[in-house]
Design an enzyme around this catalytic site. Sequence first.
Site, PDB file in Angstrom:
ATOM      1  N   SER A 295      24.992 -13.910 105.844  1.00  0.00           N
ATOM      2  CA  SER A 295      25.094 -14.720 107.076  1.00  0.00           C
ATOM      3  C   SER A 295      24.091 -15.858 107.042  1.00  0.00           C
ATOM      4  CB  SER A 295      24.867 -13.842 108.324  1.00  0.00           C
ATOM      5  OG  SER A 295      25.825 -12.826 108.390  1.00  0.00           O
TER       6      SER A 295
ATOM      7  N   GLY B  74      35.197 -21.671 107.438  1.00  0.00           N
ATOM      8  CA  GLY B  74      35.075 -23.000 108.033  1.00  0.00           C
ATOM      9  C   GLY B  74      33.756 -23.680 107.739  1.00  0.00           C
TER      10      GLY B  74
ATOM     11  N   GLU C  27      28.755 -11.959 109.379  1.00  0.00           N
ATOM     12  CA  GLU C  27      29.021 -10.585 108.958  1.00  0.00           C
ATOM     13  C   GLU C  27      29.135  -9.616 110.124  1.00  0.00           C
ATOM     14  OE1 GLU C  27      26.537  -9.597 105.173  1.00  0.00           O
ATOM     15  OE2 GLU C  27      25.482 -11.106 106.307  1.00  0.00           O
TER      16      GLU C  27
END
Lengths: 458, 335
Positions: free
Chosen positions: B88, B49, B292
């Site tokens: 991340s 997203g 993550e």
Amino acid sequence: MSDQALNTVGKSELRRDGLSHVTGKTQYVDDIQFPDMLYLKMVRSPLHHARILGIDFSEAEKVPGFVRAFTYKDVPKNLYTILCLIGVGPDEEPVLAEKEVLYKGEQIAAVVAQSEEAAIEAAARVKVDLEELPAVFDVEEALKPGAPILKPWGTNYFVYEGHHCRRVRYGNIEQGFAQADYIVEGCYEPKPIEHAPLETTGCIAKPEANGRITVYTNTQALYFSMDNTALILNVPFNKLHFVGGTVGGGFGGKVDVIVEPIAALAAMHTGHPVKYLYTREEEFHVSSTRVAYRIYFKDGVSKDGHIVARQVTSYADSGAYNRHTPYAVTKHAANISGPYDIPNVHIDAHCVYTNRVPTSAMRGFGVTSASFATELQIDKIARKLGMDPFEIRLINAYRNGDMRPYQKVVGDATLVEVIQAAAGMAHHPLSERFQAMNSWDRANSPARPEPVSAEKRS
Amino acid sequence: MAKLKGTGISSVNYPTGMNLGGDPTQALIHMTTTGTFVISLASCDLGQGLKTVLAQIGAETLGVPFENVLIDTGDTDTGPHCMGTFASRTTHRAGNAIIMAAQEARKTMLEIAADELEARPEDMETDGQGFVRVKGSPDRKIHLVNLALAGHFKYGKTVAGRGIFFKPNLGIDPETGKMDPDSTEAHACVMAEVEVDTETGEVKVLKLQSVYEIGRQVNPKLVEGQIKGGSVMGLGHALYESTEPYYPSPEHRPGGFFEYILPLAPDVPEMEIRVLEYPSADGPYGVKGFGEMTANAPIPAIVNAINNALGTEISTHPVTPEIVLQALDAKQSKS
């Protein structure tokens, strides 16, 4: 910034590509078609470790639709290492194997044909003459004298600035053990895992009339893949144009730059778009996996549950080549002390080569294994001391103002808060002492940020 | 033979980004004459997203509706450099770059509005609904489309901005490991409840309760999706998945989804999720990277729960039925 002032951050806006994904309308690499496209299939090593004595394409060339084959001699800069872009070296992985193969499934030669069927058939007819060599699969066996040496620099480990491992040294480990009431040891062994994305790794490289190559790819890192490809092909960076950005599952499995260089090379030589997309079997058998580790712990613990010393010797199985694993081991070394305040820490984290499929990046990169090991180890300590698993974590939890073993001051810790909230969720009683703790209760703590309140959200 | 229940927890940190080699990402913003802001990037959306949350961050800083912001990414000819979507990092890095670019674009946007409304730029504000207006005089306002047209055709001004997140390569001391490898840290505590069949060795995860602290949430529904998806992935890692089930032996490699077992719908346990938000100092609007870690935290919680149920010392994953039965045999032969 007050939450009332925020307009869209904090709102569950509908995911923009969600409908397109779930209705099958999103275009992935495999959906792209060009009328004159060629298909690339790889001739791979059937052995774990072998010397290449010869390659014979004569039968493959007879397959109708065969266009041409490629070996390492066709690749301008055949030896590479992905992380050369951030200064990691030396180059050690061949795009196509030269004199030796180091793992079963390693790329030896590429065959390009007018149909996928012809490419599969032609690749199957390539005869590779191999002399099998002894292989090593165990990380500790690989470091013993007499193990087959896999790297030209003469060792089976990555060299970290002159050291055989990534080191972390903090406090005084011997003093720490001397202060401890108990020594608790453990060995933790997470196995290799496949990313298993729904969309397999792949790309289409298309030569353009202006002399550039457009590469449609599902890489997780467009520039990273493009820059590595340009270096391997020895072309200016702006000869390449990478298009992607929508990936059917990555999880770290699509940052290895394996398919793009050889597809782009084939496109340059044939003048046709060339598609190289892993089959499901290739995705499982030859794409990188999560790193397997063997992690030895020796912790010194005081009667009241404090971990006062931690010595870790860790072996990461890099497989046959570096890919991203040397970097993952550094992240592993930084995090293997866990989110705990331990005054004496001694870490030796090794990146070891074996004759298996290279391991590389995967979701959690060096930290998944660290969290697995630290969390099983702290439960082991709790059992030994007869302590509650929530409380032993709170006793050791790092707080803001503490020093990490890699000598960075903790600034954003909220471990105490998540443990307290979890205990509340589980209706697990905590004594007053543990309820009163917070992550900003050290003397040198920074100020506590104002938490966002759920009630303020619409 | 019995079905034994057990519980286990894990508490973990997760660092945002990995800066040892430098970790830059850029963003460019320009406003078209349709009143739309286009954010140009080269960051990849892996299905999590990203394109949605980055549009939200851009819209927030610009002060315009979410619908007025488009994300244009995935093309190295038009998108400025991004290191990639991993570690991340991307909501944090690209988000910060977008805020920087949006601030520059917003400044010009307010200047044009001020000229059109005959007021001073410092008296301008956005209403988040598509208008720029004079503070204290909500009726004196101009719509984004009119503003864009005026900027282009009347004043000859581009409404645009450049942004970059940059943390230099700070290196690492090879002797002590002294380094600065992260930007901020997210945290989680996960509790697992399992049931183990001591005859077959099969493990069923009954419940996963998760508490995450991830700085500010940009999109709570996507956060929930990330936690649920990661929980199931972690469950698969804990119980089923390995490319080399007899590691370090390389034999018996699974070659497809019939041989490599992933969790399926019936394996999904009851889930309870709570998200805490302590905004980070350096993230966009206080964001911390957490993509993550949602697959990390469940693994040790589940394995601790299995050991709790059986009184064993299993120290590997996946914990297949074979591993469970071996651990039970080892326990029996010890006693």
